[in-house]
Scaffold this active site. Structure first.
Site, PDB file in Angstrom:
ATOM      1  N   PRO A  71       0.834  -1.192   0.000  1.00 40.74           N
ATOM      2  CA  PRO A  71       0.000   0.000   0.000  1.00 40.74           C
ATOM      3  C   PRO A  71       0.876   1.251   0.000  1.00 40.74           C
ATOM      4  O   PRO A  71       1.927   1.267   0.654  1.00 40.74           O
ATOM      5  CB  PRO A  71      -0.794  -0.113   1.307  1.00 40.74           C
ATOM      6  CG  PRO A  71      -0.057  -1.093   2.149  1.00 40.74           C
ATOM      7  CD  PRO A  71       0.765  -1.964   1.248  1.00 40.74           C
ATOM      8  N   LEU A  76       5.412   1.602   4.674  1.00 37.91           N
ATOM      9  CA  LEU A  76       6.080   0.327   4.371  1.00 37.91           C
ATOM     10  C   LEU A  76       7.142   0.475   3.277  1.00 37.91           C
ATOM     11  O   LEU A  76       7.540  -0.496   2.640  1.00 37.91           O
ATOM     12  CB  LEU A  76       5.045  -0.739   3.972  1.00 37.91           C
ATOM     13  CG  LEU A  76       4.020  -1.078   5.060  1.00 37.91           C
ATOM     14  CD1 LEU A  76       3.072  -2.173   4.579  1.00 37.91           C
ATOM     15  CD2 LEU A  76       4.697  -1.523   6.366  1.00 37.91           C
ATOM     16  N   GLY A  77       7.565   1.694   3.044  1.00 38.06           N
ATOM     17  CA  GLY A  77       8.700   1.913   2.139  1.00 38.06           C
ATOM     18  C   GLY A  77       8.353   1.866   0.664  1.00 38.06           C
ATOM     19  O   GLY A  77       9.242   1.660  -0.173  1.00 38.06           O
ATOM     20  N   SER A  78       7.068   2.092   0.323  1.00 40.77           N
ATOM     21  CA  SER A  78       6.717   1.948  -1.101  1.00 40.77           C
ATOM     22  C   SER A  78       7.420   2.995  -1.960  1.00 40.77           C
ATOM     23  O   SER A  78       7.840   2.691  -3.076  1.00 40.77           O
ATOM     24  CB  SER A  78       5.204   1.961  -1.317  1.00 40.77           C
ATOM     25  OG  SER A  78       4.712   3.239  -1.108  1.00 40.77           O
ATOM     26  N   SER A  79       7.609   4.229  -1.451  1.00 39.61           N
ATOM     27  CA  SER A  79       8.266   5.233  -2.303  1.00 39.61           C
ATOM     28  C   SER A  79       9.733   4.862  -2.537  1.00 39.61           C
ATOM     29  O   SER A  79      10.247   5.004  -3.658  1.00 39.61           O
ATOM     30  CB  SER A  79       8.122   6.641  -1.730  1.00 39.61           C
ATOM     31  OG  SER A  79       8.658   6.694  -0.447  1.00 39.61           O
ATOM     32  N   ALA A  80      10.400   4.337  -1.514  1.00 43.19           N
ATOM     33  CA  ALA A  80      11.802   3.909  -1.700  1.00 43.19           C
ATOM     34  C   ALA A  80      11.860   2.729  -2.664  1.00 43.19           C
ATOM     35  O   ALA A  80      12.732   2.672  -3.541  1.00 43.19           O
ATOM     36  CB  ALA A  80      12.417   3.525  -0.357  1.00 43.19           C
ATOM     37  N   ALA A  81      10.915   1.789  -2.523  1.00 41.43           N
ATOM     38  CA  ALA A  81      10.913   0.609  -3.406  1.00 41.43           C
ATOM     39  C   ALA A  81      10.661   1.026  -4.856  1.00 41.43           C
ATOM     40  O   ALA A  81      11.330   0.547  -5.771  1.00 41.43           O
ATOM     41  CB  ALA A  81       9.870  -0.399  -2.929  1.00 41.43           C
ATOM     42  N   ASP A 123      15.444   3.689   4.381  1.00 37.14           N
ATOM     43  CA  ASP A 123      14.489   3.038   3.470  1.00 37.14           C
ATOM     44  C   ASP A 123      15.188   2.591   2.187  1.00 37.14           C
ATOM     45  O   ASP A 123      15.029   1.452   1.740  1.00 37.14           O
ATOM     46  CB  ASP A 123      13.350   4.002   3.086  1.00 37.14           C
ATOM     47  CG  ASP A 123      12.415   4.313   4.251  1.00 37.14           C
ATOM     48  OD1 ASP A 123      12.835   4.151   5.402  1.00 37.14           O
ATOM     49  OD2 ASP A 123      11.264   4.717   3.995  1.00 37.14           O
TER      50      ASP A 123
HETATM   51  C1  MEV Z   1      10.295   6.973   7.037  1.00 38.53           C
HETATM   52  O1  MEV Z   1      10.082   5.627   6.574  1.00 38.53           O
HETATM   53  C2  MEV Z   1      11.301   6.985   8.137  1.00 38.53           C
HETATM   54  C3  MEV Z   1      11.682   8.341   8.697  1.00 38.53           C
HETATM   55  O2  MEV Z   1      12.667   8.106   9.721  1.00 38.53           O
HETATM   56  C4  MEV Z   1      12.268   9.252   7.643  1.00 38.53           C
HETATM   57  C5  MEV Z   1      13.647   8.814   7.143  1.00 38.53           C
HETATM   58  O3  MEV Z   1      14.330   7.996   7.782  1.00 38.53           O
HETATM   59  O4  MEV Z   1      14.040   9.331   6.077  1.00 38.53           O
HETATM   60  C6  MEV Z   1      10.495   9.025   9.338  1.00 38.53           C
END
Ligand code: MEV
Length: 289
Positions: A71, A76-81, A123
């Site tokens: 989602p 859950l890291g979708s933008s990084a993925a 992430d």
């Molecule tokens: C976001 O998934 C995690 C935060 O610590 C931001 C970051 O580490 O860039 C809130």
């Protein structure tokens, strides 16, 4: 045409404080984002600042097709993925010759730009390399794999990471003498956790403390708190916000035998429950679709 996928992630310990140089521990999880890139002279706008930045940074033009098991805007890291898989697919489709380390660094640069300069490499490192990763002072170390049983509770309340990071920055600026000790405590409990990765009850206890400290930083949400309390009452070792907070997801660490029970507790709070475990693989090439 090239298709690559990258896993999602959960923060076991240390989100937000990691943006200020404190240590964090995060883990790649099974659901993935799949990205297909195809060369195209007149691509449509992606409407995603992450994808647009991938093309800007690499200087190529292409169209993108995304299939996500994660989602979005849920922590859950979708933008990084999406960013890491898109950069990898561009690298493959256009033969750019980037190393995986270069892709992780570029993805971090893009996250940092979208989060207005305040971001940690957590992430992007976790989704690039997979496994359990310990981040400290901007460097990363992969920890031995652990078969943690994690139940994710999605509040279905979308959040915006950049805004949550900004709200912590405001709090820190306004009340440095309150905020900095909270961040120091998050750093300290993360180091304790690092030395107790095999002891689930102790890890659970530290997750509970981490959750309270995140609430003190102002990134809690009543829907998340309800799921956290219900998971603990259902027998989880511990439960906490994961990611930026203010909505999004929580995680519960539990015994394998109690997973169903914890899932039921989360669903009874009107959250969406999903059991998951470690994904030791990071970004990888997939068969073209
Ligand atoms: C976001 O998934 C995690 C935060 O610590 C931001 C970051 O580490 O860039 C809130």
């Amino acid at each position: 045409m090239a298709t690559w996928s990258a896993p999602g992630k959960v923060f076991l310990f240390g989100e937000h404080a990691v943006v200020y140089g404190k240590p964090a521990i995060a883990m790649a999880i099974k659901p993935r984002v799949f990205v297909t890139v195809r060369r195209s002279k007149n691509p449509h706008s992606s409407r995603s600042p992450y994808i647009d930045s991938c093309f800007e940074e690499t200087g190529v033009k292409g169209s993108v097709y995304i299939h996500s098991q994660l989602p979005s805007s849920s922590g859950l890291g979708s933008s990084a993925a999406v960013t890491v898989a898109t950069l990898s697919a561009i690298n493959d489709e256009f033969d750019l010759g980037y190393s995986v380390e270069k892709i992780a660094d570029m993805a971090f640069g893009i996250e940092k730009k979208v989060q207005k300069g305040k971001a940690s490499p957590t992430d992007t490192s976790v989704v690039t390399f997979g496994g359990i990763v310990f981040i400290t002072d901007g460097s990363r170390r992969r920890l031995p794999p652990e078969q943690f049983n994690i139940v994710v509770g999605n509040s279905l309340i979308p959040h915006n990471t950049a805004k949550m990071v900004e709200s912590v920055a405001d709090f820190k600026k306004r009340y440095p003498t309150i905020c900095e000790p909270l961040m120091d405590s998050i750093g300290a409990l993360t180091i304790c956790a690092l030395h107790q990765m095999g002891d689930l009850p102790k890890l659970g206890r530290l997750m509970n403390v981490n959750h309270s400290l995140l609430e003190s930083l102002g990134v809690g949400h009543p829907a998340i708190t309800r799921m956290v309390l219900a998971s603990r009452a259902a027998g989880a070792f511990g439960a906490k916000i994961t990611g930026a907070g203010g909505g999004g997801c929580m995680i519960a660490l539990c015994a394998k035998t109690l997973k169903g029970h914890v899932e039921g507790a989360i669903e009874s709070c009107e959250g969406r429950a999903m059991s998951t475990t470690l994904d030791t693989q990071g970004v990888r090439k997939e068969k073209d679709v």
